[in-house]
Write a protein that holds these residues in place. Structure first.
Motif, PDB file in Angstrom:
ATOM      1  N   ALA A 346       0.834  -1.212   0.000  1.00  0.00           N
ATOM      2  CA  ALA A 346       0.000   0.000   0.000  1.00  0.00           C
ATOM      3  C   ALA A 346       0.864   1.255   0.000  1.00  0.00           C
ATOM      4  CB  ALA A 346      -0.917  -0.008   1.213  1.00  0.00           C
ATOM      5  N   GLU A 347       1.918   1.246   0.806  1.00  0.00           N
ATOM      6  CA  GLU A 347       2.810   2.407   0.885  1.00  0.00           C
ATOM      7  C   GLU A 347       3.532   2.625  -0.446  1.00  0.00           C
ATOM      8  OE1 GLU A 347       4.106   5.733   2.528  1.00  0.00           O
ATOM      9  OE2 GLU A 347       2.835   4.353   3.673  1.00  0.00           O
ATOM     10  N   LYS A 348       4.001   1.542  -1.050  1.00  0.00           N
ATOM     11  CA  LYS A 348       4.730   1.665  -2.321  1.00  0.00           C
ATOM     12  C   LYS A 348       3.800   2.051  -3.468  1.00  0.00           C
ATOM     13  CE  LYS A 348       8.923  -0.775  -1.335  1.00  0.00           C
ATOM     14  NZ  LYS A 348       9.763  -1.964  -1.419  1.00  0.00           N
ATOM     15  N   ALA A 349       2.572   1.546  -3.449  1.00  0.00           N
ATOM     16  CA  ALA A 349       1.594   1.940  -4.474  1.00  0.00           C
ATOM     17  C   ALA A 349       1.279   3.431  -4.366  1.00  0.00           C
ATOM     18  CB  ALA A 349       0.320   1.109  -4.352  1.00  0.00           C
ATOM     19  N   TYR A 350       1.212   3.933  -3.126  1.00  0.00           N
ATOM     20  CA  TYR A 350       0.962   5.357  -2.898  1.00  0.00           C
ATOM     21  C   TYR A 350       2.078   6.211  -3.503  1.00  0.00           C
ATOM     22  CZ  TYR A 350       0.651   9.804  -0.371  1.00  0.00           C
ATOM     23  OH  TYR A 350       0.600  11.143  -0.048  1.00  0.00           O
ATOM     24  N   HIS A 351       3.271   5.690  -3.496  1.00  0.00           N
ATOM     25  CA  HIS A 351       4.423   6.420  -4.034  1.00  0.00           C
ATOM     26  C   HIS A 351       4.626   6.201  -5.532  1.00  0.00           C
ATOM     27  CE1 HIS A 351       5.440   6.873   0.249  1.00  0.00           C
ATOM     28  NE2 HIS A 351       6.167   7.899  -0.134  1.00  0.00           N
ATOM     29  N   ASP A 352       3.854   5.320  -6.147  1.00  0.00           N
ATOM     30  CA  ASP A 352       3.998   5.035  -7.579  1.00  0.00           C
ATOM     31  C   ASP A 352       3.626   6.275  -8.405  1.00  0.00           C
ATOM     32  OD1 ASP A 352       3.002   4.057 -10.342  1.00  0.00           O
ATOM     33  OD2 ASP A 352       3.895   2.239  -9.515  1.00  0.00           O
ATOM     34  N   LYS A 363      -5.067   7.806  -0.438  1.00  0.00           N
ATOM     35  CA  LYS A 363      -4.110   7.753   0.670  1.00  0.00           C
ATOM     36  C   LYS A 363      -3.646   6.301   0.866  1.00  0.00           C
ATOM     37  CE  LYS A 363      -6.484  11.513   3.122  1.00  0.00           C
ATOM     38  NZ  LYS A 363      -7.657  11.591   2.222  1.00  0.00           N
ATOM     39  N   PRO A 364      -2.491   6.102   1.529  1.00  0.00           N
ATOM     40  CA  PRO A 364      -1.993   4.738   1.744  1.00  0.00           C
ATOM     41  C   PRO A 364      -3.019   3.823   2.412  1.00  0.00           C
ATOM     42  CG  PRO A 364      -0.299   6.317   2.343  1.00  0.00           C
ATOM     43  CD  PRO A 364      -1.530   7.110   2.043  1.00  0.00           C
ATOM     44  N   GLU A 365      -3.774   4.356   3.396  1.00  0.00           N
ATOM     45  CA  GLU A 365      -4.750   3.509   4.093  1.00  0.00           C
ATOM     46  C   GLU A 365      -5.925   3.137   3.173  1.00  0.00           C
ATOM     47  OE1 GLU A 365      -5.270   7.821   5.699  1.00  0.00           O
ATOM     48  OE2 GLU A 365      -3.621   6.468   5.127  1.00  0.00           O
ATOM     49  N   GLU A 366      -6.245   4.020   2.209  1.00  0.00           N
ATOM     50  CA  GLU A 366      -7.315   3.702   1.247  1.00  0.00           C
ATOM     51  C   GLU A 366      -6.850   2.627   0.266  1.00  0.00           C
ATOM     52  OE1 GLU A 366      -9.899   7.784   0.843  1.00  0.00           O
ATOM     53  OE2 GLU A 366      -7.876   7.805   0.001  1.00  0.00           O
ATOM     54  N   ILE A 367      -5.594   2.706  -0.135  1.00  0.00           N
ATOM     55  CA  ILE A 367      -5.039   1.690  -1.027  1.00  0.00           C
ATOM     56  C   ILE A 367      -4.973   0.347  -0.298  1.00  0.00           C
ATOM     57  CG2 ILE A 367      -3.033   1.009  -2.414  1.00  0.00           C
ATOM     58  CD1 ILE A 367      -2.414   4.042  -2.685  1.00  0.00           C
ATOM     59  N   ARG A 368      -4.603   0.404   0.967  1.00  0.00           N
ATOM     60  CA  ARG A 368      -4.567  -0.815   1.794  1.00  0.00           C
ATOM     61  C   ARG A 368      -5.942  -1.472   1.818  1.00  0.00           C
ATOM     62  NH1 ARG A 368      -5.271  -2.889   6.941  1.00  0.00           N
ATOM     63  NH2 ARG A 368      -3.499  -4.072   7.782  1.00  0.00           N
ATOM     64  N   GLU A 369      -6.984  -0.642   1.977  1.00  0.00           N
ATOM     65  CA  GLU A 369      -8.356  -1.160   2.028  1.00  0.00           C
ATOM     66  C   GLU A 369      -8.762  -1.759   0.681  1.00  0.00           C
ATOM     67  OE1 GLU A 369     -11.695  -2.384   3.799  1.00  0.00           O
ATOM     68  OE2 GLU A 369      -9.989  -1.442   4.836  1.00  0.00           O
ATOM     69  N   LEU A 370      -8.299  -1.155  -0.417  1.00  0.00           N
ATOM     70  CA  LEU A 370      -8.580  -1.696  -1.755  1.00  0.00           C
ATOM     71  C   LEU A 370      -7.944  -3.075  -1.930  1.00  0.00           C
ATOM     72  CD1 LEU A 370      -8.235   1.358  -4.185  1.00  0.00           C
ATOM     73  CD2 LEU A 370     -10.232  -0.113  -3.921  1.00  0.00           C
ATOM     74  N   TYR A 371      -6.695  -3.207  -1.506  1.00  0.00           N
ATOM     75  CA  TYR A 371      -6.026  -4.516  -1.554  1.00  0.00           C
ATOM     76  C   TYR A 371      -6.823  -5.547  -0.737  1.00  0.00           C
ATOM     77  CZ  TYR A 371      -1.465  -3.150  -3.651  1.00  0.00           C
ATOM     78  OH  TYR A 371      -0.460  -2.748  -4.491  1.00  0.00           O
ATOM     79  N   LEU A 372      -7.266  -5.145   0.449  1.00  0.00           N
ATOM     80  CA  LEU A 372      -8.001  -6.046   1.333  1.00  0.00           C
ATOM     81  C   LEU A 372      -9.331  -6.464   0.708  1.00  0.00           C
ATOM     82  CD1 LEU A 372      -7.517  -4.713   4.985  1.00  0.00           C
ATOM     83  CD2 LEU A 372      -6.983  -7.018   4.140  1.00  0.00           C
ATOM     84  N   LYS A 373     -10.051  -5.488   0.119  1.00  0.00           N
ATOM     85  CA  LYS A 373     -11.334  -5.797  -0.532  1.00  0.00           C
ATOM     86  C   LYS A 373     -11.131  -6.813  -1.649  1.00  0.00           C
ATOM     87  CE  LYS A 373     -14.402  -1.877   0.198  1.00  0.00           C
ATOM     88  NZ  LYS A 373     -15.146  -0.797  -0.458  1.00  0.00           N
ATOM     89  N   ALA A 374     -10.075  -6.609  -2.417  1.00  0.00           N
ATOM     90  CA  ALA A 374      -9.792  -7.545  -3.515  1.00  0.00           C
ATOM     91  C   ALA A 374      -9.458  -8.928  -2.973  1.00  0.00           C
ATOM     92  CB  ALA A 374      -8.633  -7.030  -4.372  1.00  0.00           C
ATOM     93  N   PHE A 375      -8.709  -8.983  -1.868  1.00  0.00           N
ATOM     94  CA  PHE A 375      -8.350 -10.277  -1.283  1.00  0.00           C
ATOM     95  C   PHE A 375      -9.573 -10.991  -0.718  1.00  0.00           C
ATOM     96  CE2 PHE A 375      -6.863 -13.071   2.118  1.00  0.00           C
ATOM     97  CZ  PHE A 375      -5.909 -13.809   1.423  1.00  0.00           C
ATOM     98  N   ARG A 376     -10.446 -10.229  -0.096  1.00  0.00           N
ATOM     99  CA  ARG A 376     -11.640 -10.839   0.510  1.00  0.00           C
ATOM    100  C   ARG A 376     -12.771 -11.068  -0.489  1.00  0.00           C
ATOM    101  NH1 ARG A 376     -11.201  -6.571   5.446  1.00  0.00           N
ATOM    102  NH2 ARG A 376      -9.669  -7.681   6.731  1.00  0.00           N
ATOM    103  N   GLY A 377     -12.614 -10.476  -1.681  1.00  0.00           N
ATOM    104  CA  GLY A 377     -13.657 -10.619  -2.699  1.00  0.00           C
ATOM    105  C   GLY A 377     -14.932  -9.896  -2.330  1.00  0.00           C
ATOM    106  N   GLU A 378     -14.794  -8.754  -1.641  1.00  0.00           N
ATOM    107  CA  GLU A 378     -15.977  -8.019  -1.152  1.00  0.00           C
ATOM    108  C   GLU A 378     -16.628  -7.201  -2.260  1.00  0.00           C
ATOM    109  OE1 GLU A 378     -14.322  -5.718   2.021  1.00  0.00           O
ATOM    110  OE2 GLU A 378     -14.332  -7.390   3.435  1.00  0.00           O
TER     111      GLU A 378
END
Length: 378
Positions: A346-352, A363-378
């Motif tokens: 998430a931090e590295k994607a924010y800096h991309d 924001k990094p925490e929003e990107i983190r949540e996007l990764y999590l949603k994709a992992f959980r299939g929400e």
């Protein structure tokens, strides 16, 4: 601004045009994938080089994912041969590797860290004028690397970009015989990459009417022809091959967004196009819920496809993923491993660098949540 440095030659049997393009050159280096060697296209290309009166050296069997280590391994061979023309014959990885080799062959004083976009908050050193001509002959239909001014390389399991007009190929040869050799899974992953290129290029902050035209044509082609191409339909494979280049022209000018930033930083998880396809619906929802501009642009794409609105477009993307057997992110990695690297991704994607073009500043925490949603299939 809209630009295209690359002259495009297309049509069945157009590989033969190499003979004319090589005229006047003395030493030609071909970098090729194993599949191009196996299916006889490498030897066909070598024959055209010899018929044009040039000496040829071929390096086949490049790794599936280009890396800084690969460049360092091949550079001594390139410098020893001293080619005055480079040919990339293969998928986006082969083309990206050849582009990077061109940089460090023509400008040996440079190093990767100083010219690559390691971080969007730092400014890389400009690449000087490069002299060696580059011809790109794509065998897959997804990367768009045959027209772009970018080379994506892995370093430490993370992907970074070298971006400069100097590495955009002078010529691209689109011979639809070549992508007929793609296995179904490669055709799927690369074809879905075309869709992501089109949708992201259409919705960046710097999209324009000219890039829009290329993006929309590519998107419509994917929805009309991707599934037929997976069944081996020749016309569908040809259409997808050209759509890939159109999407490449679109993102060359309009750039890309958060979906690519996320897949670059999750490169250790699986093939690039596949990751893009998994992340895309979540990214579209994220952008649409936070940006009137993104919502309007998704609505425009939806209408072009005969759909009601952006929500119907997101559903259509999800349904296409399901019909083409795109796995869930949780099928690619176990939860413990994924969670251990989540914050870093998430931090590295924010800096991309591509995040700067996304319609929403995540924001990094929003990107983190996007990764999590994709992992959980929400």
């Amino acid at each position: 601004m809209f630009w295209l440095k690359t002259r495009i030659i297309e049509g069945r049997g157009s590989l033969e045009k190499l003979r004319k393009e090589i005229s006047g050159h003395e030493k030609v280096l071909i970098l090729a994938s194993n599949s191009m060697k196996k299916h006889g296209f490498l030897s066909e290309a070598e024959d055209y080089v010899r018929e044009a009166g040039a000496e040829v050296l071929s390096i086949a069997g490049l790794p599936a994912e280009p890396s800084v280590e690969t460049i360092e391994e091949f550079l001594p061979k390139v410098r020893e041969f001293k080619p005055d023309l480079l040919i990339a014959l293969g998928g986006g990885s082969v083309i990206d590797t050849t582009k990077a080799l061109k940089v460090f062959y023509d400008a040996p004083e440079l190093n990767f860290e100083e010219i690559a976009f390691m971080d969007r908050f730092s400014r890389p050193k400009p690449v000087p004028k490069l002299k060696t001509k580059l011809i790109a002959i794509p065998s897959t239909s997804g990367a768009g690397s045959e027209v772009s001014g970018a080379s994506v390389l892995k370093k430490g399991g993370i992907k970074y970009n070298i971006v400069t007009p100097e590495i955009a190929p002078e010529v691209a040869i689109l011979d639809p015989r070549l992508p007929m050799t793609m296995p179904r899974e490669v055709a799927r992953n690369s074809g879905l990459d075309v869709l992501v290129h089109g949708i992201e290029a259409y919705t960046t902050k710097v999209a324009n009417d000219f890039s829009d035209a290329m993006a929309i044509k590519a998107i419509k082609t994917v929805f009309s022809y991707l599934e037929k191409s997976l069944e081996g339909d020749e016309e569908a494979r040809e259409r997808m091959h050209y759509a890939s280049t159109m999407a490449g022209i679109a993102f060359l000018n309009a750039r890309l967004g958060i979906c690519h930033a996320m897949s670059h930083k999750a490169a250790w998880l699986g093939p690039h196009g596949l990751l893009n396809a998994i992340f895309l619906p979540y990214v579209m929802e994220f952008n649409a819920e936070r940006s009137d501009y993104a919502r309007r642009r998704y609505d425009e794409i939806a209408r072009e496809l005969g759909l009601r609105d952006w929500r119907a477009l997101v559903d259509a993307v999800r349904e296409l993923n399901e019909r083409t057997d795109v796995p869930k992110l949780s099928e690619l990695v176990d939860e413990e491993t994924f969670m251990a690297r989540l914050d870093e991704m998430a931090e590295k994607a924010y800096h991309d660098g591509l995040l700067a073009f996304n319609p929403v500043e995540a924001k990094p925490e929003e990107i983190r949540e996007l990764y999590l949603k994709a992992f959980r299939g929400e």
